[in-house]
Design a protein around this motif. Structure first.
Motif, short mmCIF file in Angstrom:
data_model
loop_
_atom_site.label_atom_id
_atom_site.label_comp_id
_atom_site.label_asym_id
_atom_site.label_seq_id
_atom_site.Cartn_x
_atom_site.Cartn_y
_atom_site.Cartn_z
N MET A 53 22.86 5.43 -4.22
CA MET A 53 23.70 4.26 -3.98
C MET A 53 22.80 3.01 -3.99
O MET A 53 21.82 2.96 -3.25
CB MET A 53 24.43 4.44 -2.65
CG MET A 53 25.37 3.34 -2.33
SD MET A 53 26.35 3.77 -0.89
CE MET A 53 27.73 2.71 -1.18
N PRO A 54 23.15 2.01 -4.79
CA PRO A 54 22.28 0.84 -4.95
C PRO A 54 21.98 0.09 -3.64
O PRO A 54 20.85 -0.34 -3.42
CB PRO A 54 23.05 -0.06 -5.91
CG PRO A 54 23.99 0.84 -6.63
CD PRO A 54 24.30 1.96 -5.69
N ILE A 55 22.96 -0.06 -2.77
CA ILE A 55 22.73 -0.81 -1.53
C ILE A 55 21.73 -0.07 -0.63
O ILE A 55 20.88 -0.69 0.01
CB ILE A 55 24.06 -1.12 -0.78
CG1 ILE A 55 23.81 -2.09 0.39
CG2 ILE A 55 24.71 0.14 -0.24
CD1 ILE A 55 23.52 -3.49 -0.05
N VAL A 56 21.81 1.24 -0.60
CA VAL A 56 20.87 2.04 0.19
C VAL A 56 19.46 1.88 -0.37
O VAL A 56 18.49 1.67 0.38
CB VAL A 56 21.29 3.52 0.25
CG1 VAL A 56 20.20 4.39 0.85
CG2 VAL A 56 22.59 3.68 1.02
N ARG A 57 19.33 1.98 -1.69
CA ARG A 57 18.01 1.81 -2.32
C ARG A 57 17.46 0.41 -2.07
O ARG A 57 16.26 0.24 -1.83
CB ARG A 57 18.09 2.10 -3.82
CG ARG A 57 18.15 3.58 -4.13
CD ARG A 57 17.90 3.86 -5.61
NE ARG A 57 18.84 3.20 -6.51
CZ ARG A 57 20.05 3.66 -6.82
NH1 ARG A 57 20.47 4.79 -6.31
NH2 ARG A 57 20.82 2.99 -7.66
#
Length: 170
Positions: free
Chosen positions: A1-5
């Motif tokens: 997930m982009p926000i987690v990364r």
């Protein structure tokens, strides 16, 4: 997930950059000890500077430590739970305890920093250093901790099994 990364990446970069501060305050301490005991000429500024650097170092690594699951945990109950129940208990813990604490930390540290800034607060040592940068770093650290908590809850909610396993910190 982009926000987690993205969140994990921010705290990883901040943690690695801030870790260099430990080398700086260690060098200052060694310099001060050398000046004091070898040359008999103690510095007037080293104690105050190292105190502020250590405070900065300590507070700024909270988000990094949470990202790497390095905070002290008491898993007496959750260690015996299955992964599904454990995940929901951890999410509940974040919602009930972590997020209210992190929000209060952010809100109060902002007020604390702005009061210091507005007063032009200085230390009381032999060399008067501004205090507001350290107090502003408390607010930045609270924000980093808060967003890392969001990342951790998203990992739990998305059923990331690697998040639940203890990590080797040795």
């Amino acid at each position: 997930m982009p926000i987690v990364r993205l969140i994990d990446g921010i705290n990883e970069v901040v943690g690695r950059i801030v870790s260099v501060v430990a080398l700086i305050f260690a060098a200052i301490i060694i310099y001060d000890v050398f000046m004091r005991y070898v040359l008999g000429q103690p510095t007037r500024w080293a104690f105050d500077v190292t105190k502020q650097l250590y405070g900065f170092y300590f507070v700024m690594l909270g988000g990094y430590a949470l990202r790497h699951q390095s905070h002290v945990r008491v898993d007496l109950l959750t260690a015996r739970m299955g992964p599904g129940l454990r995940r929901w208990v951890e999410i509940a813990g974040y919602l009930i305890f972590f997020f209210p604490f992190a929000w209060i930390f952010a809100r109060r540290s902002w007020d604390f920093a702005m009061t210091s800034w507005n007063q032009g607060e200085l230390t009381y040592g032999a060399v008067q250093l501004p205090v507001y940068p350290l107090k502003m770093s408390m607010f930045a650290a609270a924000c980093l901790l808060l967003i890392q908590g969001i990342s951790e809850v998203l990992k739990l909610a998305l059923n990331r099994a690697d998040h639940l396993e203890p990590r080797d910190v040795g």
